[in-house]
Structures are given as C-alpha cells and as structure tokens.
Design an enzyme around this catalytic site. Structure first.
Site, mmCIF file in Angstrom:
data_model
loop_
_atom_site.group_PDB
_atom_site.id
_atom_site.type_symbol
_atom_site.label_atom_id
_atom_site.label_comp_id
_atom_site.label_asym_id
_atom_site.label_seq_id
_atom_site.Cartn_x
_atom_site.Cartn_y
_atom_site.Cartn_z
ATOM 1 N N GLU A 1 -10.833 -8.899 -4.876
ATOM 2 C CA GLU A 1 -11.195 -10.111 -5.584
ATOM 3 C C GLU A 1 -11.287 -11.213 -4.527
ATOM 4 O O GLU A 1 -10.336 -11.426 -3.775
ATOM 5 C CB GLU A 1 -10.126 -10.464 -6.619
ATOM 6 N N ARG B 1 1.028 0.868 -2.667
ATOM 7 C CA ARG B 1 0.592 -0.256 -1.850
ATOM 8 C C ARG B 1 1.553 -0.441 -0.673
ATOM 9 O O ARG B 1 2.677 0.016 -0.689
ATOM 10 C CB ARG B 1 0.430 -1.520 -2.665
ATOM 11 N N LYS C 1 -1.849 -12.446 -2.039
ATOM 12 C CA LYS C 1 -2.739 -13.560 -1.728
ATOM 13 C C LYS C 1 -2.245 -14.850 -2.364
ATOM 14 O O LYS C 1 -2.428 -15.922 -1.818
ATOM 15 C CB LYS C 1 -4.151 -13.228 -2.219
HETATM 16 P P1 ATP Z 1 -2.792 -9.334 -3.729
HETATM 17 O O1 ATP Z 1 -1.705 -9.031 -4.696
HETATM 18 O O2 ATP Z 1 -2.369 -9.399 -2.320
HETATM 19 O O3 ATP Z 1 -3.608 -10.521 -4.138
HETATM 20 P P2 ATP Z 1 -4.654 -7.625 -4.937
HETATM 21 O O4 ATP Z 1 -4.334 -6.240 -5.300
HETATM 22 O O5 ATP Z 1 -4.747 -8.624 -6.030
HETATM 23 O O6 ATP Z 1 -3.709 -8.079 -3.773
HETATM 24 P P3 ATP Z 1 -7.443 -7.283 -4.486
HETATM 25 O O7 ATP Z 1 -8.322 -8.193 -3.747
HETATM 26 O O8 ATP Z 1 -7.632 -7.167 -5.941
HETATM 27 O O9 ATP Z 1 -5.974 -7.711 -4.123
HETATM 28 O O10 ATP Z 1 -7.405 -5.849 -3.810
HETATM 29 C C1 ATP Z 1 -8.480 -5.183 -3.201
HETATM 30 C C2 ATP Z 1 -8.063 -3.780 -2.929
HETATM 31 O O11 ATP Z 1 -7.025 -3.763 -1.957
HETATM 32 C C3 ATP Z 1 -7.509 -3.127 -4.180
HETATM 33 O O12 ATP Z 1 -8.012 -1.806 -4.281
HETATM 34 C C4 ATP Z 1 -6.025 -3.146 -3.966
HETATM 35 O O13 ATP Z 1 -5.412 -2.095 -4.620
HETATM 36 C C5 ATP Z 1 -5.908 -3.053 -2.433
HETATM 37 N N1 ATP Z 1 -4.659 -3.664 -1.972
HETATM 38 C C6 ATP Z 1 -4.240 -4.921 -2.166
HETATM 39 N N2 ATP Z 1 -3.009 -5.107 -1.630
HETATM 40 C C7 ATP Z 1 -2.649 -3.928 -1.080
HETATM 41 C C8 ATP Z 1 -1.499 -3.459 -0.382
HETATM 42 N N3 ATP Z 1 -0.459 -4.247 -0.140
HETATM 43 N N4 ATP Z 1 -1.483 -2.178 0.044
HETATM 44 C C9 ATP Z 1 -2.537 -1.377 -0.188
HETATM 45 N N5 ATP Z 1 -3.634 -1.746 -0.834
HETATM 46 C C10 ATP Z 1 -3.710 -3.001 -1.287
HETATM 47 MG MG MG Z 2 -5.257 -9.432 -7.582
#
Ligand code: ATP
Ligand code: MG
Length: 749
Positions: free
Chosen positions: A31, A258, A268
C-alpha cells in the site's frame, strides 16, 4: 537460489509439476502509504525471488484502495526499493485503482447472483450484530432487500447520493461462521475523498478483502503470498473467487511469517510518526529500517539480499536480532572496500627529528584479501593521531602510545613520545615525538618492539570532513514508544581528518576507516567543500560488549528463527484458546500463539484477566516477561494477582510501561507486591506539568548549543530534548505530557 527449499517453493514446484499453472505469477502488493522497510525487503525477495527462480514473473502492484493515506511519492520509493534490490517487475507498475471499474462490475454480479446486499446498519450495529466466537451473529434485516433494490442502492452509492457510512455493500455468507471474518464481510464502503490517482471519480472504495483477490485474479496471479495476519482472510479470498464462478485458473493465498527485528519499529504507521514528528531526518534517515535509510547509510543491496536469504521463510513469527543484519553488511564489505585512515578526535604529534615529507606506498587491502591496489600516503613532520591512542597514565594492558611505550604508525614508522604539551586547564594539546628511521613498515631493521599499530594522517595533507556516527535508534530491544528512543542515536563529528586518498575518489564509495568501521560518502549532503561520511557499521559487534556489566541487561526476547516451513498444528483446546484470544480479546497472532500453546501460561493469563480485565496489556506481560521467568525458574516469585495489579497501574497511568519493567524486575528479586515497590521507590509516573517544567528548564539550560541549533532549524533535536527529560526524570515522566511541554517551551526560548 538457496540450497534448501522453503515451503513456498515446495508448493510452487508441486503446482507446476501437476500442471495447475503453466507459469508462476506472483506479485508484491504494497500500500503506497509509507516508505518500504526491511520487512518489505523480505517480501520483495520472496515474491520476485520465486518468480525468477521458476522463470515466471512478478508484478509490482500498488494496493491503493484507501484514498486518504496514499501518495505518489511512496509509489516512487517502492519502485526505487525494488530496483535497488536488483529485481525487475513485468512490463509496468500495476495499480489496484485501475481495476475499480472491473471490481465494481464484480460487485454488481454478486448482487445479481443474490450473494451480496447493501446494508444500512451503522458501524456500531454492524459490530454488535457480528456476535462473538462463542456466540453466532445475527443478520441485518437489510439482507432481505431484493436484487433490484440492492442494484439501485449500489448505483446510488456510486453516484454520491449518500454520506460516508450510510450504507455498505456486504457479502452474504454466514453470520454464524466459526471464522468471524466470514460473517458477511464488507465489500464496499462510501468514502467521499480524493484519491491520488482516480481523483474524485469514485466515492465508494472496495475493501481489501474484495479488491485484493480480484486484483490477483485480473492479473493472472497464481501464488498470492502474504503475511500470517491474513490467515483468517483466506476464507474470504476463496469465497469471493468461487462465488463469482470465474474461469480458471485462479490464484491461491499462502502465508508466511512477517519479519520483526529488535531495537527498531517496523510498521509504516510508527515510522510515519517518527518522520512527521521530526524524531528523525526524513524517510531516508540512516537510522531507520527503511530501504531508503539503509541505502543512504551505505548498506549494499547484496547484504540485504543475503540477510533475507539467511533468515529464511517460516510460518512461525519471530524476532530477528539486528546484529544479524549488521553481520551481513560487514561480511559483504570486508573484502570489497579499500582500507584507509581517518582520525575522528585528533591529537597533534610533532615529529621533531623528521624533516620534509614523503609518499609511502600503502596497500588498500590486507594480504588475505584477494585484491590489489594501493595509494601514496603522505607522511610529514606533523601528524594527527586519535586522542585516545595516547595515555599519560595508562592502565595495564594498554598497548598504544604512552610516555614509556613506542607505537607503530600504520604503514609508516615507529614513534616514541618525548614530551607532553598541555594547556592551562591540563588538557593535552600536543605530543612531541621522535621517529625511528630504520623502522619503516616493510623494511624494519630497528629491532624496536611495539605492541600495536595505530592510524594517523599527515596534518598538512589531511582533509577535514564531517562524520556521522549512528547508534541504534531505540535503546531497548522491544521498543514500545517514543520514550524508548535512544537520545544518542546520532553523533556528528564536524572536523574529522581523512587522508587525501579518501577525497580523490568519487562519491558513492565505501571505505573501511582502519580501526573505526565502514563508512559511506553521504549521497545527499556530500560536497567538495564539506565531504560527509556516514558510518555504515562498526568492525565488530561492539554492542553486546557495551551493555555488558551495566544494570541487569534485559534478557533477550529474540527467538531463533525457524527456517523450515510448517509448525506443529494446535490441538483442539489450544486452537479454541487461540481463536478466543485473537478474535474476542484482540491479541495479535504471535502473542496468542505463545499463550495458547502453553497450558501453564494460558492458565496464568486467564487468572490475571479475571482479576483485572485488560486483555492486551496482560497478554504482553505474560507472553514475554512471565514466560521468560517460567522458562528459567521452577517456582515463581509472584502470582497472577500481582501481574494484574501491575497492569492496572500501567493502564491507569500510575506508571509508564518502561517503569513497569523495572518494577517487574524488582518483584523478581524482592518478591514484594508491585504497589509497595512503586510506593517505596517513588516510581509513580509524573504527569503534573508543574513537576515536569523544572526538569525541562534544566535540560534547556544545560544544552545551549543544541537549543541554538534547534532554533537555527535543526528540528531533529526535538527528540533529543524529550529524551533528555525522560532520562533525567528517571524514566518516570509521562512521555505524552513531556512532548507537549517541550514543544511549547521550545517555541519560547
Ligand atoms: P506495515 O504494517 O509496515 O505498514 P503492511 O503489511 O501494511 O506493513 P503493505 O504495504 O500492505 O504493508 O505490505 C506489502 C507487502 O509486504 C505485503 O505482502 C506484506 O505482507 C509485506 N510485508 C509488510 N511488512 C512485512 C514484514 N515485516 N515482513 C515481511 N513481509 C512484510
Ligand atoms: Mg498495511
């Protein structure tokens, strides 16, 4: 590809072998609401890595279905991260927002099939109607609407006839499903907001659960790989694709754990807080775990790829030690980069018996590095050495220069101290020395014994540079908030001296500064007038050494990473607890997993909870601190009641989270109850501004330089002031109040 296959690659291989898919298509679906971090790097490596290993392709797709938080600058940062890590996306960057028309058509189709309806309950009613894990939900009366009425309402929602929240579109699945997510999930909501790409074209936006599976399908994705917290969403993913009776092949979702890392925050949302609050210098601050931060600091893509490879892909959440990442960058640079000399804290040496100057041929690499290269190293009568490489009254075991002990200047001669020059205050300002002409490195016939070689630069030839030294951003392993920020995470040395060879190189270069660590020419701030170098990492893991011997160091919460795929399934009782913890009590999967799988812990947890109902706070304490003690001690010094009391004090704001840890440690040693400890030690959190103001005034008065810098625009120092106040209050000050007061105060100094 690494030699042992992870569980995802096993699945992919089976699917290719069985002919389920002709080609593997994965996607990386961030995102665009923040800069990508090292967790995203893991996901990038998995998705792009699998596509590459099996000659498929991976789409870079912006999951941009939330109009209020997204921005094009984040899209650029995401593209940059993928490219920098060495991956390529297929043809173009995809955007879920491009599918809004198609997704809308699918919604219409679901209604026509009688599988979706427009609901007009409000948010609270929707939550109430959903029921609990123990109790089935009940369906809204609006679910009885006719297909025609639903079609009409959806169309009018789209046309902007209703306010936000007035209606939603829901799937008609099962209000008593065991998986709560399947209780008629929301598919569309009304949001009168401007979208950074689709503008004002839409005022209804599809929910993640509806948009994601369909975006995957539209792009022909085969393996939709996501993190564990989406496990319960998988049923919706499958339901939507099945309900629409789409032509095969269709994608399937697979989850992995994760990445979590100690001494930092990763989400983020939390990173955004640091950036917006000026606790760091933007998204690419070298202290952040963002890809942009690592890049600016001087990490190499290879080191990050190697790290992602080492941590593996597992199905159990775990915390990785940041030392492992630091190991990877050190390992990568060790044989790659030239070794040169830089003096951070100069002490002048005048070599009285040396006249003129010479250029010494000095190798860039030690003998065991399979690389050649050398530079001309100027040597002259006046040099700088590191201030702490000389001691007038050395302790035993000090091997460097002293009044009695000669030392070797790396690549050059041995020198002996002749005279110490001091200023009025007694500070050493200069050393007069003599050199031994026969002792030149490589042709030493002097017979003089020395115990070490130190780095130095020729004063006349040296160039002044700025060096930025970084420590960990947080001072605790599992930071909980701003109060855990390390106030000394950035240390700027304005006038360090480097040998000329460092400067003649072009920027975008890395060096090892002998005995100091690895450094990188800052890609943004480096200029010819003011070269700037960032410390990438030290030469060895000095962190563990530094904290050793200090106040009882917190025992690590780091678990060994499980490299293989599956974990043992839970039995029925464990599964029931897990479900209740996650769905009713709102615990995250990781904590719920720890508690549910351990009978003793879950009993302890339930008991605490029955005394004081604060599910999340108690769970955190039980799953971490209590679990740790249970592992190490056979009998506990405290009971569920004391833990409940402790959490009650946190929740009521009597003590901070940080102090709670201290109280807990005290409970372990003294066996006292937490209230008594807090009273006896005066640990009550200070929220009264009148009590905090004197501490703040004191910090302001003691740091005039930083105040001046702050006023001159270095807003980055805000975090410094807050940190100092928290520190000077013994960790007792209420961080939120301090934040407000400091910000107010700084406006008026
Ligand atoms: P955050 O909680 O840091 O905002 P998010 O999951 O909301 O992370 P996205 O931008 O939606 O972030 O994630 C993009 C991709 O990266 C998704 O497939 C997500 O599962 C993966 N991802 C995000 N954070 C991690 C992590 N700490 N370890 C592994 N994969 C991750
Ligand atoms: Mg998210």
């Amino acid at each position: 590809m690494s030699e042992s296959k992870d569980f995802l690659r096993t699945i992919v291989e089976e699917d290719l072998k069985s002919g389920k898919y002709k080609e593997v298509i994965t996607r990386f679906p961030p995102e665009p609401n923040g800069f990508p971090h090292i967790g995203h790097a893991k996901s990038i490596c998995i998705n792009f890595g699998i596509a590459r290993d099996y000659q498929g392709h991976c789409n870079l797709r912006m999951d941009d279905t939330n109009p209020t938080t997204e921005d094009m600058k984040y899209v650029e940062a995401l593209k940059d991260a993928v490219t920098w890590l060495g991956f390529e996306w297929a043809d173009k960057v995809y955007f879920a927002s491009d599918y809004f028309p198609k997704i809308y058509d699918y919604a219409v189709k679901l209604i026509q099939m009688g599988k979706a309806y427009v609901d007009s309950l409000n948010e609270e009613e929707i939550r109430e109607y959903r029921g609990t894990v123990m109790q089935a939900g009940k369906r809204s009366k609006f679910a009885e609407r006719s297909i025609e009425e639903n079609l009409d309402l959806l169309e009018r929602m789209k046309n902007g006839e209703f306010r936000d929240g007035e209606h939603v579109l829901r799937a008609k699945i099962d209000m008593s499903a065991a998986n709560m997510k399947m209780r008629d999930p929301l598919l569309y909501r009304i949001r009168h907001a401007h979208h950074f790409r689709s503008g004002d074209e839409w005022c209804i936006y599809p929910m993640y659960d509806f948009a994601h599976c369909l975006s995957d399908y539209i792009e022909g994705v085969t393996h939709s790989i996501c993190t564990l917290e989406f496990e319960n969403n998988r049923d919706i993913y499958d339901w939507v694709l099945d309900a629409l009776e789409l032509t095969p092949p269709r994608p399937y979702q697979h989850e992995f754990a994760r990445l979590g890392m100690n001494y930092t925050v990763m989400s983020k949302r939390k990173l955004l807080e640091l950036v917006n609050g000026n606790y760091v210098n933007g998204w690419d601050d070298p202290r952040l775990p963002t890809i942009a931060g690592y890049k600016r600091r001087g990490y190499t893509p290879e080191s990050i790829l190697n790290f992602c490879d080492q941590i593996g892909i597992a199905k159990a959440n775990s915390m990785v030690d940041v030392a492992q990442l630091e190991f990877c960058i050190r390992d990568d640079l060790n044989t790659k980069v030239p070794r040169v000399m830089c003096v951070l804290d100069p002490l002048k040496i005048t070599i009285e018996n040396y006249e003129g100057e010479e250029a010494i041929d000095a190798s860039y690499y030690p003998h065991d590095v399979p690389k050649e290269g050398s530079r001309k190293l100027p040597f002259s009568r006046e040099i700088y050495i590191e201030r702490d490489d000389f001691m007038e009254n050395p302790p035993e075991g000090y091997f460097r220069l002293t009044p009695e002990q000669p030392v070797r200047l790396k690549h050059a001669y041995i020198i002996t101290c002749k005279e110490i020059v001091k200023d009025a205050s007694g500070t050493i300002t200069e050393i007069k020395a003599e050199y031994h002409p026969e002792s030149k490195s490589g042709s030493d016939t002097s017979g003089i014994k020395v115990k070490s070689a130190i780095h130095w630069v020729s004063a006349k030839h040296a160039k002044a540079v700025e060096v930025r030294l970084y420590e960990r951003l947080y001072s605790v392993e599992a930071p909980e908030g701003l109060e855990d920020l390390n106030p000394d995470s950035l240390h700027v040395i304005k006038n360090a001296f480097v040998e000329p060879a460092v400067i003649t190189e072009k920027p975008d270069v890395r060096f090892q500064f002998e005995r100091q660590g690895y450094f990188y020419a800052d890609p943004i701030d480096y200029t010819d007038e003011k070269p700037v170098f960032n410390k990438i990492v030290g030469l060895k893991d000095s962190w563990s050494k530094k904290t050793e011997g200090a106040v009882p160091a917190p025992k690590p919460v780091v678990q060994k990473v499980q490299v293989e795929g599956e974990v043992t399934p839970m039995n029925e009782v464990e599964q029931a607890s897990f479900d209740r913890y996650t769905k009713v009590l709102g615990l995250n999967n990781e904590i719920a997993n720890i508690l549910a799988r351990d009978e003793q812990l879950s009993r302890f947890y339930e008991e605490s909870l029955s005394i004081f109902n604060s599910p999340v706070s108690i769970a955190n304490l039980v799953a971490n601190e209590v679990a740790r003690e249970l592992k190490q001690e056979s009998a506990l010094n405290f009971s569920a009641k004391e833990i409940a009391e402790l959490v009650k004090m946190i929740d009521e704001g009597t003590i901070s989270n940080k102090i709670a840890k201290q109280v807990f440690e005290e409970m372990l040693t003294s066996g006292e109850n937490p209230k008594a400890i807090v009273e006896a030690k005066g640990l009550t959190q200070i929220s009264d501004p009148e009590k905090l103001k004197p501490i703040i005034d004191d910090v302001i008065a003691k740091n005039p330089d930083n105040v001046a810098k702050f006023k001159a625009g270095n807003t980055n120092l805000f975090g410094f002031f807050v940190g100092q106040v928290l520190k000077n209050s013994g960790g007792k000050a209420n961080p939120t109040v301090v934040n407000e007061l400091v910000s107010e105060k700084l406006k008026h100094v």
